[in-house]
Write a protein that holds these residues in place. Structure first.
Motif, mmCIF file in Angstrom:
data_model
loop_
_atom_site.group_PDB
_atom_site.id
_atom_site.type_symbol
_atom_site.label_atom_id
_atom_site.label_comp_id
_atom_site.label_asym_id
_atom_site.label_seq_id
_atom_site.Cartn_x
_atom_site.Cartn_y
_atom_site.Cartn_z
ATOM 1 N N TRP A 81 0.809 -1.180 -0.111
ATOM 2 C CA TRP A 81 0.030 -0.109 0.019
ATOM 3 C C TRP A 81 1.073 1.319 0.184
ATOM 4 C CZ3 TRP A 81 -5.644 -0.232 0.563
ATOM 5 C CH2 TRP A 81 -6.105 -1.347 0.819
ATOM 6 N N CYS A 84 -2.879 7.217 0.407
ATOM 7 C CA CYS A 84 -3.955 7.239 -0.429
ATOM 8 C C CYS A 84 -3.983 8.416 -1.170
ATOM 9 C CB CYS A 84 -5.202 7.040 0.321
ATOM 10 S SG CYS A 84 -5.780 7.938 1.584
ATOM 11 N N HIS A 126 -1.184 2.207 4.426
ATOM 12 C CA HIS A 126 -1.670 1.198 5.491
ATOM 13 C C HIS A 126 -0.691 0.171 5.161
ATOM 14 C CE1 HIS A 126 -4.752 -1.701 6.733
ATOM 15 N NE2 HIS A 126 -4.482 -2.287 5.528
ATOM 16 N N ASN A 127 -0.424 -0.642 6.374
ATOM 17 C CA ASN A 127 0.272 -1.705 6.412
ATOM 18 C C ASN A 127 1.815 -1.690 6.325
ATOM 19 O OD1 ASN A 127 -1.620 -3.523 7.068
ATOM 20 N ND2 ASN A 127 -1.947 -4.434 5.225
ATOM 21 N N GLY A 199 -4.783 6.279 4.859
ATOM 22 C CA GLY A 199 -5.617 5.219 4.063
ATOM 23 C C GLY A 199 -6.391 4.562 5.059
ATOM 24 N N PRO A 200 -6.776 3.366 4.567
ATOM 25 C CA PRO A 200 -6.306 2.559 3.436
ATOM 26 C C PRO A 200 -7.007 3.356 2.071
ATOM 27 C CG PRO A 200 -8.129 1.254 4.529
ATOM 28 C CD PRO A 200 -7.630 2.431 5.524
ATOM 29 N N SER A 283 -3.937 0.861 15.024
ATOM 30 C CA SER A 283 -5.023 0.666 14.003
ATOM 31 C C SER A 283 -6.118 2.015 14.341
ATOM 32 C CB SER A 283 -6.028 -0.515 14.125
ATOM 33 O OG SER A 283 -5.309 -1.465 13.732
ATOM 34 N N GLU A 285 -9.610 3.428 12.857
ATOM 35 C CA GLU A 285 -10.788 3.124 12.120
ATOM 36 C C GLU A 285 -11.977 4.311 12.285
ATOM 37 O OE1 GLU A 285 -14.357 -0.441 12.280
ATOM 38 O OE2 GLU A 285 -12.666 -0.300 13.954
ATOM 39 N N THR A 291 -10.196 0.651 7.957
ATOM 40 C CA THR A 291 -9.105 0.680 9.052
ATOM 41 C C THR A 291 -7.565 0.891 8.545
ATOM 42 O OG1 THR A 291 -10.689 -0.611 10.184
ATOM 43 C CG2 THR A 291 -8.290 -0.640 10.957
ATOM 44 N N LEU A 292 -7.147 1.784 8.976
ATOM 45 C CA LEU A 292 -5.513 2.034 8.726
ATOM 46 C C LEU A 292 -4.859 1.380 9.853
ATOM 47 C CD1 LEU A 292 -3.410 3.790 7.340
ATOM 48 C CD2 LEU A 292 -3.824 5.664 8.856
ATOM 49 N N THR A 293 -3.899 0.576 9.420
ATOM 50 C CA THR A 293 -3.075 -0.179 10.403
ATOM 51 C C THR A 293 -1.461 -0.213 10.314
ATOM 52 O OG1 THR A 293 -4.668 -1.969 10.867
ATOM 53 C CG2 THR A 293 -2.528 -2.504 11.389
ATOM 54 N N ASN A 294 -0.774 0.448 11.056
ATOM 55 C CA ASN A 294 0.909 0.198 10.958
ATOM 56 C C ASN A 294 1.419 -0.220 12.131
ATOM 57 O OD1 ASN A 294 -0.536 2.997 9.593
ATOM 58 N ND2 ASN A 294 1.319 2.383 8.353
#
Length: 300
Positions: A81, A84, A126-127, A199-200, A283, A285, A291-294
């Motif tokens: 990713w 965005c 994201h990720n 993002g995502p 995360s 949300e 949901t954006l997670t890192n």
């Protein structure tokens, strides 16, 4: 419509999230021999309603079973990713914009929006892993709704402000509190590398509806740390866009981080503050935005 950026061979590419999966915009346009469609997120933003209609046409016409070699359907779980919004001209942030957050940090309710900025080096997707800088021991999370501008805005009224917005996305306004509070200027603690994951998805304004009626939360390793609603903003999205536009021109692709609700580490009593550590998974949300997670990693 939900748009996203994925990275392939080191290049940012535009994806369209559909009920059937993610479409590679460039490949499906090529497969359908359509040449009037945006192929980057900024082309989509600048193209406005016409661009959205073109991308929707791609999604509607895309065969579920592509011909041999036309691999335009993507597995979201396998994507690398990107942010965005890839190249915003301005990254503007609003501080202390949730009433309960101002109260938890024992700050006065601001009379005007408190504005600061980040730079492009802070963007990530994201990720993606975020490096905890060696120079800080107090990195904090901040779940935030982001306004993505779609039209040039100068001296717009509050009533007209949201008509200049392309869409919205999630952000984590990561903040190195020890650096942020070193001086009266917050910049140093706000724009370390990777400190603005976005993002995502970039979700178009028509799909979001009222941006000041969205649930928002942040979790760290699955534990809920922030749980609120954008209705708790002191200055709502239309007020923010109008206020900023009276002082300088907003352009398509500019982004505005609108502040964070209560529950940040800084709001805890000093003896209970546990800042982000290596391996922590954060995360963000927001209702309708995904949901954006890192994952946090130590600086090598």
């Amino acid at each position: 419509m939900k748009l996203l950026t994925f990275i392939q061979n080191g290049q940012n590419r535009l994806g369209i999230k559909t009920d059937r999966g993610v479409l590679d915009a460039a490949k499906i346009a090529q497969a359908l021999s359509l040449t009037d469609t945006p192929l980057t997120v900024h082309e989509a933003i600048e193209g406005g309603g016409k661009a959205i209609a073109s991308l929707q046409r791609l999604a509607d016409l895309a065969p579920a079973e592509p011909a041999a070699g036309a691999d335009y359907w993507l597995d979201e779980a396998e994507l690398e990713w990107g942010s965005c919004v890839t190249h915003p001209g301005k990254i503007i942030c609003v501080g202390l914009n949730y009433r309960k957050h101002a109260e938890e940090t024992k700050a006065a309710i601001p009379e005007y929006p408190i504005l600061f900025n980040k730079f492009g080096n802070a963007l990530t997707g994201h990720n993606e892993e975020v490096i905890l800088p060696e120079v800080s021991q107090q990195v904090d999370y901040e779940a935030e709704l982001v306004i993505v501008m779609g039209k040039q805005a100068k001296n717009v009224s509050k009533e007209q402000a949201l008509s200049h917005v392309f869409g919205y996305c999630n952000a984590n306004d990561l903040s190195a509190r020890d650096l942020q509070m070193r001086t009266n200027q917050w910049l140093l603690g706000k724009t370390c590398d990777g400190f603005a994951p976005l993002g995502p998805y970039l979700v178009t304004a028509d799909e979001v509806g009222n941006p000041n009626d969205l649930s928002i939360r942040c979790t760290v390793n699955g534990e809920v740390r922030q749980q609120s609603n954008t209705s708790d903003m002191i200055f709502h999205c239309d007020e923010i866009v109008s206020y900023i536009s009276r002082h300088f021109t907003l352009m398509p692709g500019d982004i505005i981080l609108t502040g964070t609700p209560e529950g940040v580490v800084l709001g805890y009593p000093p003896e209970k503050r546990v800042y982000l550590q290596e391996g922590d998974v954060v995360s963000v949300e927001i209702e309708k935005l995904g949901t954006l997670t890192n994952r946090m990693v130590a600086e090598a």
